[in-house]
Design a protein around this motif. Structure first.
Motif, PDB file in Angstrom:
ATOM      1  N   ASN A  61     -18.820  24.158 -66.572  1.00  0.00           N
ATOM      2  CA  ASN A  61     -18.214  25.055 -65.373  1.00  0.00           C
ATOM      3  C   ASN A  61     -19.578  25.922 -64.801  1.00  0.00           C
ATOM      4  O   ASN A  61     -20.125  26.617 -65.789  1.00  0.00           O
ATOM      5  CB  ASN A  61     -17.173  26.148 -65.957  1.00  0.00           C
ATOM      6  CG  ASN A  61     -16.731  26.954 -64.864  1.00  0.00           C
ATOM      7  OD1 ASN A  61     -17.136  27.238 -63.916  1.00  0.00           O
ATOM      8  ND2 ASN A  61     -15.379  27.071 -64.958  1.00  0.00           N
ATOM      9  N   ILE A  62     -19.950  25.557 -63.671  1.00  0.00           N
ATOM     10  CA  ILE A  62     -21.152  26.279 -63.201  1.00  0.00           C
ATOM     11  C   ILE A  62     -21.113  27.774 -62.838  1.00  0.00           C
ATOM     12  O   ILE A  62     -22.026  28.297 -63.048  1.00  0.00           O
ATOM     13  CB  ILE A  62     -21.731  25.747 -61.985  1.00  0.00           C
ATOM     14  CG1 ILE A  62     -22.962  26.024 -61.487  1.00  0.00           C
ATOM     15  CG2 ILE A  62     -20.505  26.075 -60.611  1.00  0.00           C
ATOM     16  CD1 ILE A  62     -23.571  25.104 -60.284  1.00  0.00           C
ATOM     17  N   ASP A  63     -19.897  28.048 -62.770  1.00  0.00           N
ATOM     18  CA  ASP A  63     -19.289  29.594 -62.977  1.00  0.00           C
ATOM     19  C   ASP A  63     -19.775  30.266 -63.876  1.00  0.00           C
ATOM     20  O   ASP A  63     -20.428  31.460 -64.162  1.00  0.00           O
ATOM     21  CB  ASP A  63     -18.081  29.800 -62.190  1.00  0.00           C
ATOM     22  CG  ASP A  63     -17.852  29.579 -60.975  1.00  0.00           C
ATOM     23  OD1 ASP A  63     -18.856  29.630 -60.010  1.00  0.00           O
ATOM     24  OD2 ASP A  63     -16.786  29.117 -60.470  1.00  0.00           O
ATOM     25  N   THR A  66     -23.229  30.470 -64.458  1.00  0.00           N
ATOM     26  CA  THR A  66     -23.986  31.722 -63.590  1.00  0.00           C
ATOM     27  C   THR A  66     -23.632  33.178 -64.278  1.00  0.00           C
ATOM     28  O   THR A  66     -24.580  34.072 -64.212  1.00  0.00           O
ATOM     29  CB  THR A  66     -23.134  31.506 -62.378  1.00  0.00           C
ATOM     30  OG1 THR A  66     -23.497  30.351 -61.461  1.00  0.00           O
ATOM     31  CG2 THR A  66     -23.999  32.685 -61.125  1.00  0.00           C
ATOM     32  N   GLN A  71     -29.352  31.073 -64.434  1.00  0.00           N
ATOM     33  CA  GLN A  71     -30.000  30.330 -63.330  1.00  0.00           C
ATOM     34  C   GLN A  71     -31.305  31.077 -63.504  1.00  0.00           C
ATOM     35  O   GLN A  71     -32.430  31.042 -62.497  1.00  0.00           O
ATOM     36  CB  GLN A  71     -29.454  30.805 -62.112  1.00  0.00           C
ATOM     37  CG  GLN A  71     -29.231  32.281 -61.944  1.00  0.00           C
ATOM     38  CD  GLN A  71     -27.883  32.934 -62.417  1.00  0.00           C
ATOM     39  OE1 GLN A  71     -27.244  31.915 -63.021  1.00  0.00           O
ATOM     40  NE2 GLN A  71     -27.478  34.198 -62.334  1.00  0.00           N
ATOM     41  N   ASN A  93     -25.227  20.664 -62.973  1.00  0.00           N
ATOM     42  CA  ASN A  93     -25.046  22.026 -63.002  1.00  0.00           C
ATOM     43  C   ASN A  93     -26.367  22.948 -62.890  1.00  0.00           C
ATOM     44  O   ASN A  93     -26.687  23.751 -62.221  1.00  0.00           O
ATOM     45  CB  ASN A  93     -24.009  22.775 -64.041  1.00  0.00           C
ATOM     46  CG  ASN A  93     -22.421  22.446 -63.811  1.00  0.00           C
ATOM     47  OD1 ASN A  93     -22.295  21.858 -62.544  1.00  0.00           O
ATOM     48  ND2 ASN A  93     -21.762  22.566 -64.856  1.00  0.00           N
ATOM     49  N   ASP A  96     -28.380  21.998 -59.832  1.00  0.00           N
ATOM     50  CA  ASP A  96     -27.725  22.823 -58.586  1.00  0.00           C
ATOM     51  C   ASP A  96     -28.209  24.353 -58.889  1.00  0.00           C
ATOM     52  O   ASP A  96     -28.234  25.105 -57.841  1.00  0.00           O
ATOM     53  CB  ASP A  96     -26.043  22.961 -58.848  1.00  0.00           C
ATOM     54  CG  ASP A  96     -25.757  21.713 -58.193  1.00  0.00           C
ATOM     55  OD1 ASP A  96     -26.547  20.849 -57.666  1.00  0.00           O
ATOM     56  OD2 ASP A  96     -24.463  21.342 -58.445  1.00  0.00           O
ATOM     57  N   LEU A  97     -28.410  24.942 -60.191  1.00  0.00           N
ATOM     58  CA  LEU A  97     -29.089  26.448 -60.380  1.00  0.00           C
ATOM     59  C   LEU A  97     -30.351  26.299 -60.189  1.00  0.00           C
ATOM     60  O   LEU A  97     -31.053  27.539 -60.682  1.00  0.00           O
ATOM     61  CB  LEU A  97     -28.529  26.758 -61.756  1.00  0.00           C
ATOM     62  CG  LEU A  97     -27.038  26.962 -61.987  1.00  0.00           C
ATOM     63  CD1 LEU A  97     -26.621  27.386 -63.257  1.00  0.00           C
ATOM     64  CD2 LEU A  97     -26.473  27.848 -61.118  1.00  0.00           C
TER      65      LEU A  97
END
Length: 223
Positions: A61-63, A66, A71, A93, A96-97
């Motif tokens: 889960n990228i959230d 974060t 990141q 992920n 993406d970060l």
């Protein structure tokens, strides 16, 4: 332009199985700050006092990544391997970060290709590499063996008879067998770099470098 990563940059380690735990533990011994993540609370609790930080989170889960500040890291290790889908999603992920340096564990060649395509900078195959290493050691000719991607090999072994008692420049190791004696270990002494006039004795160990085939041929010589 490739971003320069500080040698002491904190490391994000995702997955606390055998590989991830060994990686996190060794980084901690090297005085690197480590944030270890795993979905298994028991593993997180086990490692909470052994590394700088250990957090329970679902890295798919990228959230969640974060929220724990993933990141902000420059280096990350994706140590999960039991689920190929999970390791690929986690790697994606991290890409993406915009984490500059991502190391990812692969369990097969096809898995590694997918990780590289997704954006992993470095793909490692710990099981395959360990298996290859053991295959070279079981013959008893070598005491240790490391092969690099370009077929360059470093090996530790007992010296063949023909190089004992004379200077390395006289033995013709490099010209006859295409290998280089890099270092010598005498009993009770640390390894030392080999020089042209270094004399190897019956009690020494040597470190040699060369291609896989040349090292195998050299290792097969009479001891």
């Amino acid at each position: 332009m490739v971003e320069q990563i500080r040698g002491d940059a904190p490391v994000l380690v995702i997955g606390l199985g055998r590989f991830g735990a060994a990686c996190a533990g060794e980084l901690d011994r090297l005085d690197r700050d480590v944030l270890a993540i795993d979905a298994n609370l028991e593993l997180v609790q086990k490692w909470s006092e052994r590394v700088t930080h250990a957090v329970q989170a679902d890295a798919r889960n990228i959230d969640a990544l974060t929220q724990i500040g993933a990141q902000d890291f420059q280096v990350a290790v994706v140590a999960t391997g039991s689920s190929i889908e999970s390791s690929v999603l986690i790697t994606a992920n991290l890409v993406d970060l915009k984490i500059p340096q991502i190391w990812a564990k692969a369990v097969s060649h096809s898995h590694g290709k997918i990780l590289a395509r997704v954006g992993a900078n470095h793909v490692v195959y710990p099981e395959r590499e360990a298996g290859e290493r053991v295959a070279h050691l079981v013959s008893g000719r070598m005491l240790d063996f490391i092969r690099f991607d370009d077929d360059f090999v470093l090996a530790k072994m007992y010296p063949p008879k023909f190089i004992r008692g004379i200077g390395l420049n006289q033995s013709g190791v490099r010209t006859k067998f295409n290998v280089t004696v890099v270092g010598v270990k005498s009993p009770g002494r640390p390894f030392r770099y080999a020089e042209a006039d270094t004399v190897v004795t019956n009690h020494d160990l040597i470190i040699v470098s060369g291609t896989n085939s040349d090292i195998e041929r050299f290792a097969s010589l009479e001891r």
